[in-house]
Structures are given as structure tokens and as C-alpha cells.
Design a protein around this motif. Sequence first.
Motif, PDB file in Angstrom:
ATOM      1  N   HIS A  59      52.836 -48.244 -26.584  1.00 53.66           N
ATOM      2  CA  HIS A  59      52.634 -49.504 -25.853  1.00 53.66           C
ATOM      3  C   HIS A  59      52.230 -49.273 -24.401  1.00 53.66           C
ATOM      4  N   GLY A  60      51.286 -48.364 -24.181  1.00 56.05           N
ATOM      5  CA  GLY A  60      50.806 -48.104 -22.831  1.00 56.05           C
ATOM      6  C   GLY A  60      51.675 -47.183 -22.002  1.00 56.05           C
ATOM      7  N   GLN A  61      52.758 -46.698 -22.571  1.00 53.87           N
ATOM      8  CA  GLN A  61      53.606 -45.720 -21.887  1.00 53.87           C
ATOM      9  C   GLN A  61      53.331 -44.345 -22.491  1.00 53.87           C
ATOM     10  N   THR A  62      53.188 -43.379 -21.621  1.00 57.74           N
ATOM     11  CA  THR A  62      52.962 -42.008 -22.060  1.00 57.74           C
ATOM     12  C   THR A  62      54.211 -41.200 -21.764  1.00 57.74           C
ATOM     13  N   MET A  63      54.691 -40.479 -22.750  1.00 60.45           N
ATOM     14  CA  MET A  63      55.851 -39.612 -22.587  1.00 60.45           C
ATOM     15  C   MET A  63      55.410 -38.172 -22.857  1.00 60.45           C
ATOM     16  N   TYR A  64      55.761 -37.296 -21.937  1.00 60.12           N
ATOM     17  CA  TYR A  64      55.433 -35.880 -22.065  1.00 60.12           C
ATOM     18  C   TYR A  64      56.731 -35.101 -21.965  1.00 60.12           C
ATOM     19  N   TYR A  65      56.997 -34.292 -22.981  1.00 63.18           N
ATOM     20  CA  TYR A  65      58.221 -33.504 -23.060  1.00 63.18           C
ATOM     21  C   TYR A  65      57.863 -32.044 -22.865  1.00 63.18           C
ATOM     22  N   LEU A  66      58.587 -31.366 -22.009  1.00 62.12           N
ATOM     23  CA  LEU A  66      58.420 -29.930 -21.831  1.00 62.12           C
ATOM     24  C   LEU A  66      59.815 -29.326 -21.804  1.00 62.12           C
ATOM     25  N   ASP A  67      60.097 -28.534 -22.821  1.00 60.00           N
ATOM     26  CA  ASP A  67      61.422 -27.934 -22.977  1.00 60.00           C
ATOM     27  C   ASP A  67      62.512 -29.003 -22.915  1.00 60.00           C
ATOM     28  N   LEU A  92      62.925 -31.426 -20.438  1.00 59.99           N
ATOM     29  CA  LEU A  92      62.609 -32.544 -19.554  1.00 59.99           C
ATOM     30  C   LEU A  92      61.569 -33.459 -20.195  1.00 59.99           C
ATOM     31  N   MET A  93      61.713 -34.766 -19.968  1.00 58.27           N
ATOM     32  CA  MET A  93      60.723 -35.742 -20.411  1.00 58.27           C
ATOM     33  C   MET A  93      60.302 -36.558 -19.205  1.00 58.27           C
ATOM     34  N   ILE A  94      58.978 -36.708 -19.039  1.00 59.68           N
ATOM     35  CA  ILE A  94      58.484 -37.600 -17.990  1.00 59.68           C
ATOM     36  C   ILE A  94      57.788 -38.775 -18.658  1.00 59.68           C
ATOM     37  N   GLN A  95      57.830 -39.904 -17.993  1.00 59.83           N
ATOM     38  CA  GLN A  95      57.305 -41.142 -18.557  1.00 59.83           C
ATOM     39  C   GLN A  95      56.319 -41.756 -17.558  1.00 59.83           C
ATOM     40  N   TYR A  96      55.118 -42.042 -18.041  1.00 56.90           N
ATOM     41  CA  TYR A  96      54.071 -42.642 -17.225  1.00 56.90           C
ATOM     42  C   TYR A  96      53.721 -44.018 -17.760  1.00 56.90           C
ATOM     43  N   LYS A  97      53.355 -44.904 -16.856  1.00 57.81           N
ATOM     44  CA  LYS A  97      52.773 -46.193 -17.237  1.00 57.81           C
ATOM     45  C   LYS A  97      51.728 -46.518 -16.182  1.00 57.81           C
ATOM     46  N   ASP A  98      50.534 -46.842 -16.617  1.00 58.30           N
ATOM     47  CA  ASP A  98      49.431 -47.144 -15.700  1.00 58.30           C
ATOM     48  C   ASP A  98      49.237 -46.034 -14.676  1.00 58.30           C
ATOM     49  N   ASP A 136      63.784 -31.832  -7.498  1.00 54.21           N
ATOM     50  CA  ASP A 136      64.686 -30.859  -8.099  1.00 54.21           C
ATOM     51  C   ASP A 136      64.083 -30.143  -9.309  1.00 54.21           C
ATOM     52  N   PHE A 137      62.948 -30.594  -9.784  1.00 53.52           N
ATOM     53  CA  PHE A 137      62.402 -30.080 -11.039  1.00 53.52           C
ATOM     54  C   PHE A 137      61.129 -29.286 -10.771  1.00 53.52           C
ATOM     55  N   SER A 138      61.248 -27.975 -10.791  1.00 59.12           N
ATOM     56  CA  SER A 138      60.113 -27.099 -10.459  1.00 59.12           C
ATOM     57  C   SER A 138      58.961 -27.236 -11.458  1.00 59.12           C
ATOM     58  N   GLN A 139      59.254 -27.644 -12.686  1.00 55.48           N
ATOM     59  CA  GLN A 139      58.208 -27.763 -13.695  1.00 55.48           C
ATOM     60  C   GLN A 139      57.450 -29.091 -13.611  1.00 55.48           C
ATOM     61  N   LEU A 140      57.876 -30.007 -12.755  1.00 57.65           N
ATOM     62  CA  LEU A 140      57.268 -31.333 -12.684  1.00 57.65           C
ATOM     63  C   LEU A 140      55.776 -31.301 -12.323  1.00 57.65           C
TER      64      LEU A 140
END
Length: 185
Positions: free
Chosen positions: A109-117, A119-125, A150-154
Motif C-alpha cells: 500500500h505504498g509503504q516500502t519495507m527493507y529488512y537487513l539482518d 533491522l527493518m526500515i520503512q519508507y513512504k513517499d 545509532d545504526f551504522s548500517q542505516l
Amino acid sequence: FSLRKYFETVKQYDWYKNTIFVFTADHTGPGSRLEYANEYGRFRIPVFFYTPGGELPAKCDSTRLMQQMDITPTLLSMIGYDKPYFSFGKNVFEQDSAKFVNYAFNDLHGQTMYYLDTLMIQYKDDELMGIFEYQKDCELKNNLLERRGDFSQLPFMESQVKAMMQTYVEGMKKNALTADKSLSK
């Protein structure tokens, strides 16, 4: 019961011992547990491989991330396919190699979720809306966006999700999500 009946039938055929069976689901259904009622839980599905005629290539860590787009590169590797192909996925049995990145990517629904190990980041627009340690916080209640430093992988995660989105969108516009077209440019 259904799988048992299926395998009782197909094991009689010559092709059975030379077949790689892949089992997965499309998405979760309504559930009674809160951990499945969010962006993370909706995509938590089983994926497993079964080879009656031989062993799987390597022991796969079942706690690591895998997604449906990993099925094709994994199968192509298992059958020894060595020609070029295009995929956003990875061969899950190469997880010890330098080219293995343990990630998953979802769009809902227009939200992008990216998981790495872990951590999960969530994008919208195109805006970072959330950072979650999804394994510790499977209900996604604790948004760590204020702690982004705090998150070096971000930075890597943000560049990866933007690159995947750009590659996908441009590839769709140009009908270039194939090995022959993407390799020639």
C-alpha cells in the motif's frame, strides 16, 4: 494430510526423484496473534525446499531472511544453471559467501519495507518513516527513528532500498528487467 496424499501419489513417477519441491505461501491470513497484524507479520510465511533424490546444497540457517524472489536464483543454482538472468533475489545457499546480503524487501500500500539482518526500515513517499528491530519487536511498537544515528548500517540500507526502487521503476518503464536487456546497458 493433503501433502502426504500428494507425495504418496507422485513418488510412484520416474520424475519424482529428480524434482525440487518448493513450498511457500502468498501471505498470511487473518490471525489471532498480534505479531501477524502489521507490515512485518503480513509477510511472514514459510518457504522450504524438498529434494527426495538428494541432499540440499548446504545447511541453510532458517532464522535468516528469505523472500519469494530468492526462489528463482536458489533453484537456478541448485540445477547448475550458469547463463545470465535478472533477479532482485539471492541464492539462499550462498549465505557464507561475500556476495550474500541477508535482506528482504516488501511493498504494501505504498509503504516500502527493507529488512537487513535484524533491522527493518520503512519508507513512504520516499521518506524514512520507521526503524524497527523487528526480531525483538515483532509487533513494531517501538519506532527507533529518533535514534537513527545509532545504526551504522542505516546509510547502506537507505541507499539499497532507493537503488532497488529506481532499478525496478526504470526497468518497468523501459521493459528492461531481463538479463539480455539489463546486461547490454
